[in-house]
Write a protein that holds these residues in place. Structure first.
Motif, mmCIF file in Angstrom:
data_model
loop_
_atom_site.group_PDB
_atom_site.id
_atom_site.type_symbol
_atom_site.label_atom_id
_atom_site.label_comp_id
_atom_site.label_asym_id
_atom_site.label_seq_id
_atom_site.Cartn_x
_atom_site.Cartn_y
_atom_site.Cartn_z
ATOM 1 N N LYS A 69 38.904 43.000 43.567
ATOM 2 C CA LYS A 69 37.371 42.646 43.936
ATOM 3 C C LYS A 69 37.505 41.683 45.125
ATOM 4 C CE LYS A 69 35.871 42.573 39.348
ATOM 5 N NZ LYS A 69 35.460 41.788 38.268
ATOM 6 N N GLU A 70 38.518 40.738 45.328
ATOM 7 C CA GLU A 70 38.628 39.789 46.229
ATOM 8 C C GLU A 70 40.005 39.981 46.934
ATOM 9 O OE1 GLU A 70 37.467 35.752 45.676
ATOM 10 O OE2 GLU A 70 35.898 36.356 44.288
ATOM 11 N N GLU A 75 43.533 36.230 43.067
ATOM 12 C CA GLU A 75 43.099 37.255 42.450
ATOM 13 C C GLU A 75 44.137 38.410 42.079
ATOM 14 O OE1 GLU A 75 40.097 40.366 41.121
ATOM 15 O OE2 GLU A 75 40.495 38.294 41.107
#
Length: 117
Positions: A69-70, A75
């Motif tokens: 997502k990031e 992450e």
């Protein structure tokens, strides 16, 4: 060495009896009885030494930005941790890196055992 527990195999229990030192008598366990020290056939006496055996398994996992997502190192770590928690990463014999033995405690013998029976 053929009797050694293979890396990645789990100890599933025993049908024997555990002594005060945590030694299993009778039944089967991960140590073969013929490999035990002869004095362990008698009732345990003296101090008890607790030794921890730690096995190290390592594998490098690649995480691509398109999977995140990031696109951050945090992450990537979170995703790999989740994959491992969900059993999507299964470390096995090929990932085995070594073993470490460490003394984790020394317990004095109970007084009733020191004097004999």
């Amino acid at each position: 060495m053929a009797d050694r527990k293979k890396p990645g195999t789990a100890y599933t229990g025993t049908s024997g009896r555990e002594t005060a030192l945590g030694v299993v008598e009778g039944g089967e366990d991960i140590m073969k009885n013929e490999n035990r020290v002869k004095h362990m056939d008698a009732a345990p006496r003296g101090r008890a030494f607790k030794v921890t055996v730690s096995e190290l398994y390592q594998r490098e996992i690649t995480v691509y930005e398109s999977e995140m997502k990031e696109a951050t190192p945090e992450e990537a770590l979170r995703m790999v941790e989740n994959w491992w928690q969900d059993s999507q990463i299964d470390l096995n014999e090929a990932d085995f890196q070594g073993v470490d033995y460490s003394l984790t405690g020394i317990m004095d013998a109970p007084e009733e055992m020191e004097g004999g029976e």
